[in-house]
Write a protein that holds these residues in place. Structure first.
Motif, PDB file in Angstrom:
ATOM      1  N   LYS A   1       0.858  -1.242  -0.089  1.00 46.92           N
ATOM      2  CA  LYS A   1      -0.202   0.020  -0.089  1.00 46.92           C
ATOM      3  C   LYS A   1       0.750   1.282   0.047  1.00 46.92           C
ATOM      4  CE  LYS A   1      -3.967  -1.912   0.402  1.00 46.92           C
ATOM      5  NZ  LYS A   1      -5.138  -1.908  -0.641  1.00 46.92           N
ATOM      6  N   SER A   2       0.432   2.372  -0.400  1.00 50.70           N
ATOM      7  CA  SER A   2       0.721   3.614  -0.217  1.00 50.70           C
ATOM      8  C   SER A   2       1.260   3.935   1.099  1.00 50.70           C
ATOM      9  CB  SER A   2       0.143   4.743  -0.803  1.00 50.70           C
ATOM     10  OG  SER A   2      -0.308   4.442  -2.012  1.00 50.70           O
ATOM     11  N   LYS A   3       2.513   4.588   1.345  1.00 55.05           N
ATOM     12  CA  LYS A   3       3.007   4.910   2.495  1.00 55.05           C
ATOM     13  C   LYS A   3       3.120   6.451   2.668  1.00 55.05           C
ATOM     14  CE  LYS A   3       4.224   0.783   4.023  1.00 55.05           C
ATOM     15  NZ  LYS A   3       3.545   0.129   5.036  1.00 55.05           N
ATOM     16  N   VAL A   4       2.647   7.100   3.756  1.00 52.95           N
ATOM     17  CA  VAL A   4       2.602   8.657   3.765  1.00 52.95           C
ATOM     18  C   VAL A   4       4.079   9.050   4.479  1.00 52.95           C
ATOM     19  CG1 VAL A   4       1.685  10.444   4.889  1.00 52.95           C
ATOM     20  CG2 VAL A   4       0.430   8.739   4.229  1.00 52.95           C
ATOM     21  N   VAL A   5       4.713  10.018   3.544  1.00 51.97           N
ATOM     22  CA  VAL A   5       6.107  10.288   4.012  1.00 51.97           C
ATOM     23  C   VAL A   5       6.150  11.553   4.339  1.00 51.97           C
ATOM     24  CG1 VAL A   5       7.299   8.471   2.781  1.00 51.97           C
ATOM     25  CG2 VAL A   5       6.713  10.591   1.379  1.00 51.97           C
ATOM     26  N   ILE A   6       5.165  12.330   3.948  1.00 51.92           N
ATOM     27  CA  ILE A   6       5.167  13.728   4.334  1.00 51.92           C
ATOM     28  C   ILE A   6       3.716  14.207   4.778  1.00 51.92           C
ATOM     29  CG2 ILE A   6       5.304  16.173   3.723  1.00 51.92           C
ATOM     30  CD1 ILE A   6       7.257  15.337   1.739  1.00 51.92           C
ATOM     31  N   GLU A   7       3.324  14.703   5.942  1.00 53.66           N
ATOM     32  CA  GLU A   7       1.954  15.046   6.360  1.00 53.66           C
ATOM     33  C   GLU A   7       2.107  16.441   6.997  1.00 53.66           C
ATOM     34  OE1 GLU A   7      -1.289  12.884   9.158  1.00 53.66           O
ATOM     35  OE2 GLU A   7       0.439  11.879   8.963  1.00 53.66           O
ATOM     36  N   ASN A   8       1.024  17.265   6.396  1.00 50.99           N
ATOM     37  CA  ASN A   8       1.212  18.706   6.773  1.00 50.99           C
ATOM     38  C   ASN A   8       2.427  19.508   6.818  1.00 50.99           C
ATOM     39  OD1 ASN A   8      -1.692  18.769   7.019  1.00 50.99           O
ATOM     40  ND2 ASN A   8      -1.559  17.929   8.825  1.00 50.99           N
TER      41      ASN A   8
ATOM     42  N   ASN B   1       7.570  12.199   7.664  1.00 51.19           N
ATOM     43  CA  ASN B   1       7.252  11.106   8.525  1.00 51.19           C
ATOM     44  C   ASN B   1       8.537  10.130   8.585  1.00 51.19           C
ATOM     45  OD1 ASN B   1       6.332   8.883   9.583  1.00 51.19           O
ATOM     46  ND2 ASN B   1       4.587   8.758   8.247  1.00 51.19           N
ATOM     47  N   VAL B   2       9.450  10.390   9.604  1.00 44.83           N
ATOM     48  CA  VAL B   2      10.785   9.626   9.621  1.00 44.83           C
ATOM     49  C   VAL B   2      10.565   8.268   9.523  1.00 44.83           C
ATOM     50  CG1 VAL B   2      13.231   9.753  10.699  1.00 44.83           C
ATOM     51  CG2 VAL B   2      11.954  11.886  10.238  1.00 44.83           C
ATOM     52  N   LYS B   3       9.578   7.842  10.350  1.00 43.95           N
ATOM     53  CA  LYS B   3       9.365   6.581  10.662  1.00 43.95           C
ATOM     54  C   LYS B   3       9.160   5.717   9.288  1.00 43.95           C
ATOM     55  CE  LYS B   3       6.803   3.702  13.936  1.00 43.95           C
ATOM     56  NZ  LYS B   3       5.827   3.702  15.015  1.00 43.95           N
ATOM     57  N   ALA B   4       8.244   6.488   8.562  1.00 40.94           N
ATOM     58  CA  ALA B   4       7.767   5.911   7.231  1.00 40.94           C
ATOM     59  C   ALA B   4       9.172   5.657   6.191  1.00 40.94           C
ATOM     60  CB  ALA B   4       6.815   6.535   6.526  1.00 40.94           C
ATOM     61  N   LEU B   5       9.627   6.795   6.254  1.00 37.68           N
ATOM     62  CA  LEU B   5      10.951   6.828   5.483  1.00 37.68           C
ATOM     63  C   LEU B   5      11.966   5.582   5.831  1.00 37.68           C
ATOM     64  CD1 LEU B   5      11.711  10.657   5.403  1.00 37.68           C
ATOM     65  CD2 LEU B   5      10.976   9.224   3.112  1.00 37.68           C
ATOM     66  N   LYS B   6      12.080   5.348   7.170  1.00 42.10           N
ATOM     67  CA  LYS B   6      12.942   4.349   7.598  1.00 42.10           C
ATOM     68  C   LYS B   6      12.397   3.009   7.186  1.00 42.10           C
ATOM     69  CE  LYS B   6      15.055   6.537  11.613  1.00 42.10           C
ATOM     70  NZ  LYS B   6      15.221   6.376  13.208  1.00 42.10           N
TER      71      LYS B   6
ATOM     72  N   ARG C   1      13.188   2.518   3.561  1.00 37.79           N
ATOM     73  CA  ARG C   1      14.517   2.638   3.305  1.00 37.79           C
ATOM     74  C   ARG C   1      15.015   3.788   2.180  1.00 37.79           C
ATOM     75  NH1 ARG C   1      13.636  -2.448   3.209  1.00 37.79           N
ATOM     76  NH2 ARG C   1      14.093  -2.892   1.161  1.00 37.79           N
ATOM     77  N   LEU C   2      14.192   4.890   2.771  1.00 36.01           N
ATOM     78  CA  LEU C   2      14.330   6.059   1.627  1.00 36.01           C
ATOM     79  C   LEU C   2      14.919   7.175   2.495  1.00 36.01           C
ATOM     80  CD1 LEU C   2      13.315   6.882  -1.261  1.00 36.01           C
ATOM     81  CD2 LEU C   2      11.348   7.909  -0.108  1.00 36.01           C
ATOM     82  N   THR C   3      16.295   7.738   1.800  1.00 40.71           N
ATOM     83  CA  THR C   3      16.715   8.891   2.678  1.00 40.71           C
ATOM     84  C   THR C   3      15.934  10.191   2.200  1.00 40.71           C
ATOM     85  OG1 THR C   3      18.224   9.537   0.654  1.00 40.71           O
ATOM     86  CG2 THR C   3      19.013   7.821   2.211  1.00 40.71           C
ATOM     87  N   VAL C   4      16.375  11.367   2.823  1.00 40.57           N
ATOM     88  CA  VAL C   4      15.513  12.558   2.650  1.00 40.57           C
ATOM     89  C   VAL C   4      16.066  13.203   1.504  1.00 40.57           C
ATOM     90  CG1 VAL C   4      15.272  14.873   3.438  1.00 40.57           C
ATOM     91  CG2 VAL C   4      15.242  12.766   5.038  1.00 40.57           C
TER      92      VAL C   4
END
Length: 198
Positions: free
Chosen positions: A89-96, A100-105, A108-111
């Motif tokens: 499923k889609s993962k929310v990586v930015i909210e407002n 969302n650091v937890k989702a990025l981890k 395994r996606l860096t900023v």
């Protein structure tokens, strides 16, 4: 070079193209994990008969892979749990406007990689984004905050109607006089073009 090798190659290319056409039209970036595995497997299988001299077995194996892919895609449409397991499923990586650091981890996606995807979409600031998701096919989905959204043609027309009603009325009348380039497609009529362009 043996002529049979050329004929086998042509048959395999034609069969592979047809089978991949049946499996669907997607770029590598849009493919799910299952689709990517099947495409790689088909590419590997399709070369085998030139060495092993078994064209029919290769086409049959490729057909089995494509059929399996179609069955998996059908099951994903029918059952949400199968889709979640196979595609994710889609993962929310930015909210407002906040990462969302937890989702990025988990992804395994860096900023830096996220920012690279944002730049590809023409996004300059994380703060302008209401929601951003990493889709199952790896693409970035997003919704901008109201203040960062570009003005649509409909909104612009409302503003013009409010402040310049006469100018908008004149523009609408002028647009009605302009021919629509899609009427030819709707009417399926041929005009005075050379035969080779029909």
């Amino acid at each position: 070079m043996d002529l049979s090798v050329i004929w086998k190659s042509l048959i395999l290319i034609a069969a592979g193209t047809l089978l991949l056409r049946i499996s669907g039209r997607k770029s590598i970036a849009q493919m799910t994990l299952a689709q990517t595995i099947v495409i790689i497997a088909i590419g590997t299988i399709i070369v085998q008969p030139i060495v092993e001299k078994s064209v029919t077995k290769t086409i049959a194996a490729t057909a089995v892979f494509v059929a399996t892919l179609l069955i998996l895609e059908y099951l994903q449409i029918k059952f949400n749990s199968v889709e979640k397991f196979l595609t994710g499923k889609s993962k929310v990586v930015i909210e407002n406007g906040t990462l969302n650091v937890k989702a990025l981890k988990k992804l395994r996606l860096t900023v830096d990689h996220l920012e690279m995807r944002m730049r590809n979409e023409g996004l300059a600031k994380i703060e302008d984004i209401k929601y951003a998701t990493i889709e199952p096919n790896g693409l970035l989905g997003y919704e901008l905050k109201d203040d960062a959204k570009p003005v649509t043609v409909g909104e612009l027309k409302k503003i013009l109607d409010l402040y310049f009603p006469k100018a908008t009325a004149d523009n609408t009348a002028m647009n009605k006089e302009q021919p629509n380039i899609f009427t030819e497609i709707n009417q399926q009529s041929k005009q005075d073009h050379p035969d080779y362009l029909q």
